[in-house]
Design an enzyme around this catalytic site. Sequence first.
Site, PDB file in Angstrom:
ATOM      1  CD  GLU A   1      26.395  45.512  33.090  1.00  0.00           C
ATOM      2  OE1 GLU A   1      25.916  45.793  31.962  1.00  0.00           O
ATOM      3  OE2 GLU A   1      27.716  44.840  32.976  1.00  0.00           O
TER       4      GLU A   1
ATOM      5  N   GLY B   1      35.563  43.715  41.506  1.00  0.00           N
ATOM      6  CA  GLY B   1      35.852  42.175  41.207  1.00  0.00           C
ATOM      7  C   GLY B   1      37.025  42.258  40.822  1.00  0.00           C
TER       8      GLY B   1
ATOM      9  CB  THR C   1      30.481  50.685  43.184  1.00  0.00           C
ATOM     10  OG1 THR C   1      31.251  49.590  43.149  1.00  0.00           O
ATOM     11  CG2 THR C   1      29.438  50.664  42.218  1.00  0.00           C
TER      12      THR C   1
END
Lengths: 710, 710
Positions: free
Chosen positions: A461, A208, A169
Amino acid sequence: MTSSSRLGAVQSHLQMSACAAEEPKIKTPVESMAEERVKATFDVRELTYFLDGGEKFTKIREKFMMELERDPTFRMHDMYDVTKDQIRQRTMEKFRTIVHYVSAEPVPIFTMRMQTISLIDPGFWTRFGVHYGLFFGALRGSATSAQFSHWVSKGALALNGMVGCFAMTELGHGSNVAGLETTATFDEAADQFIIHTPTVTATKWWIGGAAHTATHTVAFAQLIVRGKRYGTKSFVVQLRDTHTYTLMPGVNIGDIGKKMGRDGIDNGWIQFTNVRIPRTNMLMKHTKVSRAGEVKEPPMAQLTYGALIQGRVAMVVDSGNIAKKAVTIAGRYAAVRRQFSSNPHNVQETKLIDYAIHQYRLMPLLAMAYAFHFTGVETNKLYDELMDKLESTQPNDDSMQEVIDTLKETHATSAGLKAFCTWSTLNAIEACRQTLGGHGYSAYTGLATTYNDFAVHCTWEGDNTILTLQSGRYLVSCYREALAGKTQPEGVSYLNHLISLLNLGCGVKSNEGILNFDVIQEAWNVVTANVVKKAGDDFENSIKQGLSPEAAFEECSQARLAAAKIHSFGYIFRRFAQAVNSAPEGLRPILTKVCLLYGLYSIEQNSGFFLQYRYFTPSQMDYVRSQVNVFCREVRQEYIPLIDAFNYSDYMINSPLGVYDGNIYEKYFDQVKRQNPVGGEHPYLPLIQSLLRRNIEDDEPLEDEDDDDE
Amino acid sequence: MTSSSRLGAVQSHLQMSACAAEEPKIKTPVESMAEERVKATFDVRELTYFLDGGEKFTKIREKFMMELERDPTFRMHDMYDVTKDQIRQRTMEKFRTIVHYVSAEPVPIFTMRMQTISLIDPGFWTRFGVHYGLFFGALRGSATSAQFSHWVSKGALALNGMVGCFAMTELGHGSNVAGLETTATFDEAADQFIIHTPTVTATKWWIGGAAHTATHTVAFAQLIVRGKRYGTKSFVVQLRDTHTYTLMPGVNIGDIGKKMGRDGIDNGWIQFTNVRIPRTNMLMKHTKVSRAGEVKEPPMAQLTYGALIQGRVAMVVDSGNIAKKAVTIAGRYAAVRRQFSSNPHNVQETKLIDYAIHQYRLMPLLAMAYAFHFTGVETNKLYDELMDKLESTQPNDDSMQEVIDTLKETHATSAGLKAFCTWSTLNAIEACRQTLGGHGYSAYTGLATTYNDFAVHCTWEGDNTILTLQSGRYLVSCYREALAGKTQPEGVSYLNHLISLLNLGCGVKSNEGILNFDVIQEAWNVVTANVVKKAGDDFENSIKQGLSPEAAFEECSQARLAAAKIHSFGYIFRRFAQAVNSAPEGLRPILTKVCLLYGLYSIEQNSGFFLQYRYFTPSQMDYVRSQVNVFCREVRQEYIPLIDAFNYSDYMINSPLGVYDGNIYEKYFDQVKRQNPVGGEHPYLPLIQSLLRRNIEDDEPLEDEDDDDE
């Protein structure tokens, strides 16, 4: 004796004297809980085995719970007070323990271990998943076998020498992967790709593990060769020196900072400024770029459904598990907490759970937790079977089309279920939190943090709204196929009887006849068929008006959303009913009640559709409403044993209000005092003193001289 | 040039080059926002004046916003990263500023100042309210005039020399004030009360300001004189030395610690161990205890409705204000954020707000924010009028009964509205947060914190479920009175036409006829009357079966809950419609659309009741559903001007995604970098290095010697 243990002793003494002075009828919290357990008409342990899939698996889960509780890096009682940096440090400490089991345990057992961890420390669970699920998963899915071996030899599997993250992203781009802006331009002379972030909105965002940990990333970027764009592909890019941890040239990384929850994950942003990587760092299992700059695209678009379904099924399972945790806390509190008296002759106040409205708040959530549990188990099983079938079926086999149809159905259903279950569970956590009254606002009682940690499930997700629309789009397609006479797979098989279903009303003669799995299932089938038809008709009307299929789908999006939601309700009820029918005989009576409550409550919540399509008459709907109350009361009788069967240890629950023995007040008070010791340093004494001792005469103005004339 | 401003310059440059290279059609975020503003068909400023109650009040609010923004103690951009201790220190710093205005400003103006503050810093708002609303309010309401003067002379009003808190709830006791355990036993010989905490569950809990700040408290305790209990009364107890801040003998205080939100409030627990206070510290406006130990109880139970209503009306107002803030952030983001393309010929992705489903997610919430705003304004006005009337009416006046009836109605309605509006707003905040996609999970985008701060509204000042049941109980009583022929007051006047309403269907000939305030209002009246009747009938049936009234009310609690909820919907629609009808002519067209959207959407959400009671036919309900979409699209056209009219400055919004100019990405990125500077110290470098550089050969076992035989 410390001052806090002295205080504890004084309090116990006070409480004992108080008890001695009071009437014998008064029940202590522990007694209030104990009396709930004798009500069980079934074997709680047998239900636990049934939920876990057998005694063997219960034992494994219990082993995991004990190991976690005794592991100092997994201490959880002080988690509500640690800073962002501290919680991230702990995450790294836990890595060292858990990475050991990656190689030591078979995959299904390790998966169960991680499932257990997800319940007590969802932040760590995700952080661990970033490397093994996302980074390593991307290598497995998109690298050639030579590339895969290369990165394993570098330490990607053993987590030795390198650790990865997953840079998909961007600041300005989420769900639409095709719209990502980062570029990977082939430099033929150097045999390298140049990875570049052209704009602020192209900055990789939410990555992350990027902020402080990852040495490598799989980055998604637009492949550009000889000026031509080939769409989004993935590339391994080194971010940091694996020894010194200094950033690689051209790489700029920062910390995303504070989040709503899961602060144990060091999410970061990444900007690439003309970063050069070897051509062979592009993952080339599908699209290949040769030394000479020839781009070879795969013959057909890859079936990537498998990986997507797996992630979504995992979130359905997690929804069930977290719902069970929330209901355990709220349910046990309600068996001990007393408030007002519903009977003027009672010496003691009434338990919360003995109020009809409290039963109505909690029992449907307990039923939902069971429904989601069984749905998770069944969906998982269906997924495994499907994957086995997919691997064993050859492209030319007669059965291949059937397998692909099932795959599509599972993909759409799991998308809808992921959205439905995570939304419902988030609402359930908040509803449970509110049943704790004021104590639900304390961090130490657990559900506030559970809410904040869980909330992200509704977005990642696949954003829930987008997933629900996808599921609705599939239903519209099935409806059109069914109209054209094509048989539909099991999950949407109600569409195979479309004509007979559409105008069906509830045929049972007596109201009591409604209290039956088959009738409730038929009710959902009829209503779902109608709601899907509504979406399909909206779509057809738009097509007739000359809209493109895309625009027509857009036009019926509200109807698609409703169709997917109602479809999920019916689907979950069916899974639950199937599980009950396969349960050991001794468990069937109680599980039947829980399942009927789930079905009736769901109908009540969606009464508009059942009346709209005339499956139920208004008076039957009144009966359904009244039976929701009846079944709330029925299930309430054994609700503590039903909660006990979830078999979460006190450590896993991590809330003094949800402890097994019911000694909630002492444990809650102890927790508050341990985390906030009496007599600590005052955080702002000079400030309060200077406020209270300020010279307010300073505020008095000079008196107006004119006034003196009077 | 700092490294971060250098970075910014590089980024701007990158973006400019990127823009230059792209097609001219691409709109920047700022342009995307600007094009929304030209769509307004009404005067935004005029709407702001109308919302604020006139230009004069808009100017005052703007003055407050500027003062806050420039006040260093009210700096808010870094609030998402401060610790609990830091935020509490800031709370004390703000006290010094705001206490100045307590004496400098007239009450209505100061109230507006505090309303403005509640939007940007709800924790401070509450913390300030603990002293002036709860502690000082208790003195005003329950002290004799001599007692009141005494405490004012000690500094209770000027906040000089003393500061108070309010010790009502206990660890084991919340809503049921009569069940509190703390005792106040009169010692006649010493002319003192002994304040005592007899058990752990009697520990005063959640007491705002107790942990570190308050020198005094108003404590609720059971009055015991000569062995006889007289119920719960209030007593001023000194907690700390007003100079040294050491605890008074017998007083033990601790910090409640981390909460879901509002950490600026130092909530504490208090235990009293035989603490002696002068007899005259009991607040004796109502019940009196003489030197000789004679207890004189007031002739009639005090009408305390007034204070309760005021708190609840304030929370209705706050619900509207916070809903407006949430919608501002989500709405402005949706005008700028682009995702996928709904048209294959577009160069640029489509704005979120141009998707039908996004309109369906946001436009009803925008309408709700308007509905709650007007409901708050109207309810406030009704409350003020009622209080004026109450003061000017003598007990023997003919009109007294009417005033009391109105008081009861306002009390019940405000209880229901408080619950309804806080629940709906909490859901709206979360729904808005989710429309931000992944960015909704960042602390800096504001809505996660807004959610956590707001959530407590559903519990305090009366738990929402209990309040809703109270409201439902009142409706059942009104229904029974109406059946018996007694005329009901304005808020429930639909019960005066009970018989004619109950079987009324929608009489309009054409579907378009439904799009009318009167028809929608009638629909709500019919459905509410039916739902109230259902609760009333359930009650009567229980009575006929021999249950006591208490047990009968308990039995119909689910029906009461439904009745109160539906009543609130109808009530809010009426208030909204009334406000629209009184709006300046130029504003009426747009406000009519917003109000119709609110009405239609509310009906759709409760379609079960409208079909159950046959006000609408299924095909009319289909029309309602379709019109929700139509009005979402209509309102979308001018939704940014409608949001602008709320007139919150960027400082007040405190979210980079909700900035006025639409430059969301740069401001968001700047915010993240300012709070998490690039190149800071690594929080766990040794940990990650030791993980990646561990000697995995240690894990290898000694090879089995037997294997060597092969």
